[in-house]
Design a protein around this motif. Structure first.
Motif, PDB file in Angstrom:
ATOM      1  N   LYS A 223      27.909  44.156  -5.307  1.00 35.61           N
ATOM      2  CA  LYS A 223      28.023  44.209  -3.848  1.00 35.61           C
ATOM      3  C   LYS A 223      26.774  43.671  -3.150  1.00 35.61           C
ATOM      4  O   LYS A 223      26.774  43.490  -1.928  1.00 35.61           O
ATOM      5  CB  LYS A 223      28.279  45.645  -3.388  1.00 35.61           C
ATOM      6  CG  LYS A 223      29.487  46.315  -4.052  1.00 35.61           C
ATOM      7  CD  LYS A 223      30.764  45.511  -3.839  1.00 35.61           C
ATOM      8  CE  LYS A 223      31.957  46.187  -4.515  1.00 35.61           C
ATOM      9  NZ  LYS A 223      33.186  45.350  -4.426  1.00 35.61           N
ATOM     10  N   ALA A 224      25.715  43.430  -3.886  1.00 34.63           N
ATOM     11  CA  ALA A 224      24.490  42.898  -3.303  1.00 34.63           C
ATOM     12  C   ALA A 224      24.710  41.465  -2.813  1.00 34.63           C
ATOM     13  O   ALA A 224      25.654  40.790  -3.236  1.00 34.63           O
ATOM     14  CB  ALA A 224      23.370  42.916  -4.344  1.00 34.63           C
ATOM     15  N   GLU A 225      23.833  41.000  -1.929  1.00 34.73           N
ATOM     16  CA  GLU A 225      23.875  39.601  -1.511  1.00 34.73           C
ATOM     17  C   GLU A 225      23.372  38.728  -2.655  1.00 34.73           C
ATOM     18  O   GLU A 225      22.325  39.029  -3.243  1.00 34.73           O
ATOM     19  CB  GLU A 225      22.995  39.390  -0.278  1.00 34.73           C
ATOM     20  CG  GLU A 225      23.524  40.015   0.986  1.00 34.73           C
ATOM     21  CD  GLU A 225      22.639  39.658   2.165  1.00 34.73           C
ATOM     22  OE1 GLU A 225      22.523  38.457   2.493  1.00 34.73           O
ATOM     23  OE2 GLU A 225      22.039  40.580   2.740  1.00 34.73           O
ATOM     24  N   VAL A 226      24.099  37.659  -2.953  1.00 34.36           N
ATOM     25  CA  VAL A 226      23.753  36.796  -4.089  1.00 34.36           C
ATOM     26  C   VAL A 226      23.612  35.352  -3.634  1.00 34.36           C
ATOM     27  O   VAL A 226      24.508  34.809  -2.975  1.00 34.36           O
ATOM     28  CB  VAL A 226      24.829  36.883  -5.198  1.00 34.36           C
ATOM     29  CG1 VAL A 226      24.480  35.935  -6.347  1.00 34.36           C
ATOM     30  CG2 VAL A 226      24.978  38.320  -5.694  1.00 34.36           C
ATOM     31  N   LEU A 227      22.483  34.747  -4.008  1.00 41.55           N
ATOM     32  CA  LEU A 227      22.298  33.304  -3.874  1.00 41.55           C
ATOM     33  C   LEU A 227      22.330  32.716  -5.272  1.00 41.55           C
ATOM     34  O   LEU A 227      21.476  33.017  -6.105  1.00 41.55           O
ATOM     35  CB  LEU A 227      20.969  32.977  -3.196  1.00 41.55           C
ATOM     36  CG  LEU A 227      20.588  31.478  -3.150  1.00 41.55           C
ATOM     37  CD1 LEU A 227      21.624  30.666  -2.383  1.00 41.55           C
ATOM     38  CD2 LEU A 227      19.199  31.278  -2.571  1.00 41.55           C
ATOM     39  N   TRP A 228      23.328  31.885  -5.538  1.00 38.62           N
ATOM     40  CA  TRP A 228      23.521  31.279  -6.858  1.00 38.62           C
ATOM     41  C   TRP A 228      23.127  29.799  -6.761  1.00 38.62           C
ATOM     42  O   TRP A 228      23.717  29.050  -5.988  1.00 38.62           O
ATOM     43  CB  TRP A 228      24.981  31.422  -7.266  1.00 38.62           C
ATOM     44  CG  TRP A 228      25.314  31.001  -8.667  1.00 38.62           C
ATOM     45  CD1 TRP A 228      25.017  29.817  -9.282  1.00 38.62           C
ATOM     46  CD2 TRP A 228      26.046  31.768  -9.631  1.00 38.62           C
ATOM     47  NE1 TRP A 228      25.501  29.801 -10.557  1.00 38.62           N
ATOM     48  CE2 TRP A 228      26.138  30.988 -10.799  1.00 38.62           C
ATOM     49  CE3 TRP A 228      26.628  33.041  -9.605  1.00 38.62           C
ATOM     50  CZ2 TRP A 228      26.794  31.430 -11.939  1.00 38.62           C
ATOM     51  CZ3 TRP A 228      27.280  33.486 -10.742  1.00 38.62           C
ATOM     52  CH2 TRP A 228      27.358  32.686 -11.894  1.00 38.62           C
ATOM     53  N   ILE A 229      22.146  29.404  -7.561  1.00 38.04           N
ATOM     54  CA  ILE A 229      21.653  28.021  -7.546  1.00 38.04           C
ATOM     55  C   ILE A 229      21.922  27.399  -8.906  1.00 38.04           C
ATOM     56  O   ILE A 229      21.518  27.943  -9.944  1.00 38.04           O
ATOM     57  CB  ILE A 229      20.149  27.976  -7.220  1.00 38.04           C
ATOM     58  CG1 ILE A 229      19.872  28.698  -5.898  1.00 38.04           C
ATOM     59  CG2 ILE A 229      19.663  26.535  -7.142  1.00 38.04           C
ATOM     60  CD1 ILE A 229      18.399  28.851  -5.571  1.00 38.04           C
TER      61      ILE A 229
END
Length: 280
Positions: A223-229
């Motif tokens: 549920k956390a905010e995720v930045l996927w690079i």
């Protein structure tokens, strides 16, 4: 590939082939041990920022873990997690930008990596390492994880009941364990019977099917905010696996796709670093 590397790979191929003739199970046990063994050591002098760090020590299972901390104490805390056969010393360029944003920064070498003890590590041991660090030095609000560290972090997060106000940066994460096993088996010419025995070992030790040890599976509970690079040209953790998660369209996930950086240069890229610091 250097000659020395070719010779080592040839040695392991021959060794596993010999074991396979004697016992498929024994060959699988040796193959799994090799699968969990980091294959490089970092002998370079640590970047200067580590001279300014407070050195941390933590006993976990039979491992003696070594870590570093900057800007203690602060309310906001960030944890840096490296990939397989790597070390936190390769992520020095994130430390001061995070400190300038008011973060207390923590970084630990995983078991069998860097200055920490041990010879082998699997995804669940790395996950439990994160849990031990979190309980001792947390709570931690933000995470930066590369490759194998991204899988371990996701396995940790799927078990966290409270994920409010947490932010995760996954850089070229190892998305699927099943893919990793298949790639490993193909590289060392491991036959299908031995590979299936490797999968049986994973089932026995984890209580899960290999395909279940997956960020795609974990994402359903994250549920956390995720930045996927991720990079389109990544030949270690293919974008094709990550793209499936993008298509799942989790509202808390955002993706940044790069081109030409591959698996290792991506976390050194200035645009990538800027995006990460802005996200956090």
């Amino acid at each position: 590939m250097k000659l020395a590397q070719k010779l080592v790979i040839g040695y392991y191929k021959a060794k596993l082939n010999l074991f396979a003739k004697l016992s498929k199970r024994k060959a699988a046990e040796k193959a799994f041990e090799l699968f969990c063994t980091p294959y490089t050591t970092n002998k370079k002098k640590a970047p200067a920022v580590f001279d300014k760090a407070e050195k941390l020590h933590l006993k976990f299972e039979n491992y003696q873990l070594v870590g570093y901390r900057w800007n203690h104490p602060q309310t906001k805390k960030a944890l840096i997690l490296h990939g397989f056969s790597s070390t936190v010393k390769k992520f020095d360029h994130f430390v001061m930008p995070l400190v300038k944003k008011g973060y207390e920064v923590i970084a630990f070498d995983a078991p069998a990596h860097g200055d920490s003890s041990g010879k082998t590590v699997n995804a669940f041991q790395y996950r439990d390492t994160i849990k031990a660090v979190y309980e001792k030095f947390g709570p931690i609000h933000s995470f930066i994880a590369h490759s194998f560290g991204g899988l371990a972090l996701s396995l940790f997060m799927e078990e966290q009941q409270y994920q409010e106000n947490k932010k995760l940066v996954l850089i070229a994460p190892a998305t699927e364990t099943e893919r990793a096993v298949n790639t490993f088996a193909a590289f060392l010419h491991i036959d299908e019977v031995v590979k299936e025995e490797m999968n049986n070992i994973i089932r026995e030790r984890s209580g899960r099917e290999p395909y279940e040890i997956s960020i795609r599976q974990a994402a359903q509970k994250m549920k956390a905010e995720v930045l996927w690079i991720h990079d389109e040209d990544d030949d270690v953790t293919p974008w094709a696996d990550a793209e499936k998660i993008q298509q799942d369209d989790h509202p808390n996930f955002q993706f940044m796709l790069t081109k030409g950086l591959g698996h290792r240069r991506i976390y050194r890229d200035n645009k990538v670093k800027k995006a990460i610091i802005e996200f956090l």
